[in-house]
Design a protein around this motif. Structure first.
Motif, PDB file in Angstrom:
ATOM      1  N   TYR A 166       0.855  -1.192   0.000  1.00 51.43           N
ATOM      2  CA  TYR A 166       0.000   0.000   0.000  1.00 51.43           C
ATOM      3  C   TYR A 166       0.890   1.241   0.000  1.00 51.43           C
ATOM      4  CZ  TYR A 166      -3.081   3.547   2.165  1.00 51.43           C
ATOM      5  OH  TYR A 166      -3.781   4.685   2.473  1.00 51.43           O
ATOM      6  N   ALA A 167       0.603   2.186  -0.870  1.00 44.87           N
ATOM      7  CA  ALA A 167       1.337   3.462  -0.887  1.00 44.87           C
ATOM      8  C   ALA A 167       0.354   4.595  -1.117  1.00 44.87           C
ATOM      9  CB  ALA A 167       2.405   3.462  -1.969  1.00 44.87           C
ATOM     10  N   ASP A 168       0.440   5.616  -0.260  1.00 45.77           N
ATOM     11  CA  ASP A 168      -0.495   6.740  -0.319  1.00 45.77           C
ATOM     12  C   ASP A 168       0.284   8.052  -0.203  1.00 45.77           C
ATOM     13  OD1 ASP A 168      -2.484   8.678   0.063  1.00 45.77           O
ATOM     14  OD2 ASP A 168      -3.722   7.348   1.264  1.00 45.77           O
ATOM     15  N   SER A 169       0.084   8.929  -1.186  1.00 47.60           N
ATOM     16  CA  SER A 169       0.643  10.291  -1.147  1.00 47.60           C
ATOM     17  C   SER A 169       2.158  10.311  -1.004  1.00 47.60           C
ATOM     18  CB  SER A 169      -0.006  11.081   0.004  1.00 47.60           C
ATOM     19  OG  SER A 169      -1.405  11.098  -0.117  1.00 47.60           O
ATOM     20  N   THR A 170       2.841   9.401  -1.686  1.00 44.41           N
ATOM     21  CA  THR A 170       4.304   9.394  -1.690  1.00 44.41           C
ATOM     22  C   THR A 170       4.822  10.140  -2.922  1.00 44.41           C
ATOM     23  OG1 THR A 170       4.631   7.379  -3.009  1.00 44.41           O
ATOM     24  CG2 THR A 170       4.202   7.103  -0.636  1.00 44.41           C
ATOM     25  N   SER A 171       6.152  10.267  -2.992  1.00 41.96           N
ATOM     26  CA  SER A 171       6.803  10.838  -4.175  1.00 41.96           C
ATOM     27  C   SER A 171       7.618   9.770  -4.894  1.00 41.96           C
ATOM     28  CB  SER A 171       7.700  12.015  -3.769  1.00 41.96           C
ATOM     29  OG  SER A 171       6.931  13.075  -3.243  1.00 41.96           O
ATOM     30  N   LEU A 172       7.192   8.527  -4.774  1.00 33.80           N
ATOM     31  CA  LEU A 172       7.856   7.425  -5.464  1.00 33.80           C
ATOM     32  C   LEU A 172       7.783   7.629  -6.976  1.00 33.80           C
ATOM     33  CD1 LEU A 172       6.441   4.452  -3.355  1.00 33.80           C
ATOM     34  CD2 LEU A 172       8.828   5.196  -3.429  1.00 33.80           C
ATOM     35  N   LEU A 173       8.906   7.349  -7.635  1.00 34.71           N
ATOM     36  CA  LEU A 173       8.961   7.464  -9.091  1.00 34.71           C
ATOM     37  C   LEU A 173       8.640   6.148  -9.772  1.00 34.71           C
ATOM     38  CD1 LEU A 173      12.189   9.631  -9.489  1.00 34.71           C
ATOM     39  CD2 LEU A 173       9.807  10.396  -9.565  1.00 34.71           C
ATOM     40  N   ASP A 174       9.061   5.049  -9.160  1.00 36.80           N
ATOM     41  CA  ASP A 174       8.797   3.735  -9.738  1.00 36.80           C
ATOM     42  C   ASP A 174       8.684   2.691  -8.641  1.00 36.80           C
ATOM     43  OD1 ASP A 174      11.579   2.290  -9.408  1.00 36.80           O
ATOM     44  OD2 ASP A 174      12.042   4.269 -10.216  1.00 36.80           O
ATOM     45  N   LEU A 175       8.024   1.607  -8.971  1.00 34.58           N
ATOM     46  CA  LEU A 175       7.866   0.476  -8.059  1.00 34.58           C
ATOM     47  C   LEU A 175       8.173  -0.795  -8.824  1.00 34.58           C
ATOM     48  CD1 LEU A 175       4.595   1.424  -6.155  1.00 34.58           C
ATOM     49  CD2 LEU A 175       6.833   1.038  -5.110  1.00 34.58           C
ATOM     50  N   ASP A 176       9.009  -1.655  -8.223  1.00 34.05           N
ATOM     51  CA  ASP A 176       9.425  -2.883  -8.886  1.00 34.05           C
ATOM     52  C   ASP A 176       9.111  -4.074  -7.980  1.00 34.05           C
ATOM     53  OD1 ASP A 176      10.627  -4.983 -10.176  1.00 34.05           O
ATOM     54  OD2 ASP A 176      12.580  -4.023 -10.402  1.00 34.05           O
ATOM     55  N   PHE A 177       8.114  -4.865  -8.387  1.00 33.53           N
ATOM     56  CA  PHE A 177       7.725  -6.060  -7.643  1.00 33.53           C
ATOM     57  C   PHE A 177       8.111  -7.340  -8.392  1.00 33.53           C
ATOM     58  CE2 PHE A 177       4.495  -2.872  -6.324  1.00 33.53           C
ATOM     59  CZ  PHE A 177       4.840  -2.803  -4.982  1.00 33.53           C
ATOM     60  N   SER A 178       9.101  -7.239  -9.259  1.00 30.44           N
ATOM     61  CA  SER A 178       9.469  -8.392 -10.091  1.00 30.44           C
ATOM     62  C   SER A 178      10.047  -9.554  -9.284  1.00 30.44           C
ATOM     63  CB  SER A 178      10.480  -7.961 -11.166  1.00 30.44           C
ATOM     64  OG  SER A 178      11.656  -7.419 -10.569  1.00 30.44           O
ATOM     65  N   GLN A 179      10.527  -9.281  -8.067  1.00 36.03           N
ATOM     66  CA  GLN A 179      11.084 -10.344  -7.226  1.00 36.03           C
ATOM     67  C   GLN A 179      10.099 -10.811  -6.144  1.00 36.03           C
ATOM     68  OE1 GLN A 179      14.145 -11.544  -8.112  1.00 36.03           O
ATOM     69  NE2 GLN A 179      13.855 -10.044  -9.766  1.00 36.03           N
ATOM     70  N   ASN A 180       8.933 -10.212  -6.099  1.00 36.83           N
ATOM     71  CA  ASN A 180       7.959 -10.515  -5.039  1.00 36.83           C
ATOM     72  C   ASN A 180       6.918 -11.496  -5.567  1.00 36.83           C
ATOM     73  OD1 ASN A 180       8.530  -7.189  -4.878  1.00 36.83           O
ATOM     74  ND2 ASN A 180       8.971  -8.372  -3.041  1.00 36.83           N
ATOM     75  N   THR A 181       7.292 -12.752  -5.609  1.00 42.46           N
ATOM     76  CA  THR A 181       6.484 -13.775  -6.272  1.00 42.46           C
ATOM     77  C   THR A 181       5.256 -14.201  -5.473  1.00 42.46           C
ATOM     78  OG1 THR A 181       7.942 -15.482  -5.358  1.00 42.46           O
ATOM     79  CG2 THR A 181       8.455 -14.665  -7.560  1.00 42.46           C
ATOM     80  N   ASN A 182       5.113 -13.715  -4.228  1.00 44.81           N
ATOM     81  CA  ASN A 182       3.926 -14.033  -3.432  1.00 44.81           C
ATOM     82  C   ASN A 182       2.922 -12.890  -3.394  1.00 44.81           C
ATOM     83  OD1 ASN A 182       4.434 -16.757  -2.337  1.00 44.81           O
ATOM     84  ND2 ASN A 182       6.209 -15.792  -1.393  1.00 44.81           N
ATOM     85  N   LEU A 183       3.194 -11.827  -4.141  1.00 44.78           N
ATOM     86  CA  LEU A 183       2.314 -10.671  -4.142  1.00 44.78           C
ATOM     87  C   LEU A 183       0.928 -11.050  -4.672  1.00 44.78           C
ATOM     88  CD1 LEU A 183       2.633  -7.547  -3.561  1.00 44.78           C
ATOM     89  CD2 LEU A 183       2.733  -7.290  -6.053  1.00 44.78           C
ATOM     90  N   ASN A 184      -0.124 -10.715  -3.885  1.00 42.65           N
ATOM     91  CA  ASN A 184      -1.486 -10.997  -4.350  1.00 42.65           C
ATOM     92  C   ASN A 184      -2.376  -9.753  -4.411  1.00 42.65           C
ATOM     93  OD1 ASN A 184      -2.530 -10.601  -1.667  1.00 42.65           O
ATOM     94  ND2 ASN A 184      -1.925 -12.697  -1.159  1.00 42.65           N
ATOM     95  N   GLY A 185      -1.790  -8.586  -4.074  1.00 47.79           N
ATOM     96  CA  GLY A 185      -2.579  -7.372  -4.182  1.00 47.79           C
ATOM     97  C   GLY A 185      -1.787  -6.129  -3.839  1.00 47.79           C
TER      98      GLY A 185
END
Length: 226
Positions: A166-185
């Motif tokens: 979950y991310a809210d009101s951040t200044s993140l430029l990119d997000l990389d979940f390519s290694q998070n193989t258990n991500l479901n949401g």
């Protein structure tokens, strides 16, 4: 019989004065919940058996948890804390420490050291002055949430157990979940600088909860190939 669990409903300043005396004398206390009260201080140094502590929506500006080594779940959302030390809380599995811009009580925490909290599974943290956090020792994290306009980058590549983000009101430029193989949401709200999102992790078929709202620059989402 001395109660092992204390839950105090929202009350007035007169009533809350009684809380410190009740808590300090109850050495067997396991659970304390006193959220949304005009509480400015609490001493839990005598409560070494404390496992659950919820003080959401209070006016706390500081708290000493160095004696609470058995603490498992800590909730301090919407408080006025300026710092928090959880180094001794090695059994901690859940930590909630979020403030939003519109909160009456806002923490001014810039970062926090969770390197000793290797049992952490659920972490939601952030505020107006929060700049970031190092998760490198927290490989058991399953649920991660971040809030704060000063957060510009994070690395979740080592969080192999991560299931929800979950991310809210951040200044993140990119997000990389390519290694998070258990991500479901995941939920991404009002991250106005976010440009790219990579969820190509071989597990897209099992991602069942996706919420994207007000991320105006998000133009590139990389997914699994069919």
């Amino acid at each position: 019989m001395i109660p092992r669990s204390i839950s105090i409903e929202p009350c007035g300043a007169t009533d809350i004065v009684l809380l410190p005396n009740i808590v300090s004398k109850n050495l067997e206390l396991r659970s304390l919940e006193a959220g949304n009260n005009p509480l400015t201080t609490v001493d839990v140094s005598n409560n070494i058996n404390l496992q659950y502590l919820s003080l959401n929506g209070t006016q706390l500006s500081e708290i000493d948890l160095s004696s609470n080594i058995n603490l498992i779940d800590l909730q301090l959302n919407h408080t006025s804390l300026s710092s928090l030390n959880v180094t001794n809380n090695i059994n901690l599995r859940g930590l909630l420490l979020i403030s939003y811009e519109y909160d009456t009580n806002q923490n001014t925490i810039t970062t926090i050291d969770i390197s000793n909290n290797t049992a952490l599974e659920n972490l939601r943290i952030g505020g107006n002055q929060f700049t970031g956090i190092d998760f490198s020792q927290n490989t058991n994290l399953r649920n991660l949430g971040l809030v704060g306009k000063l957060i510009t980058a994070i690395d979740v590549s080592n969080l192999s157990s991560l299931e929800y983000f979950y991310a809210d009101s951040t200044s993140l430029l990119d997000l990389d979940f390519s290694q998070n193989t258990n991500l479901n949401g995941f939920e991404l709200h009002s991250n106005k600088d976010l440009v790219s999102l990579n969820i190509q992790n071989g597990n897209n078929a099992n991602i069942s909860n996706v919420y994207l709202y007000n991320n105006p620059k998000l133009g590139c989402i990389t997914v699994d190939s069919e």
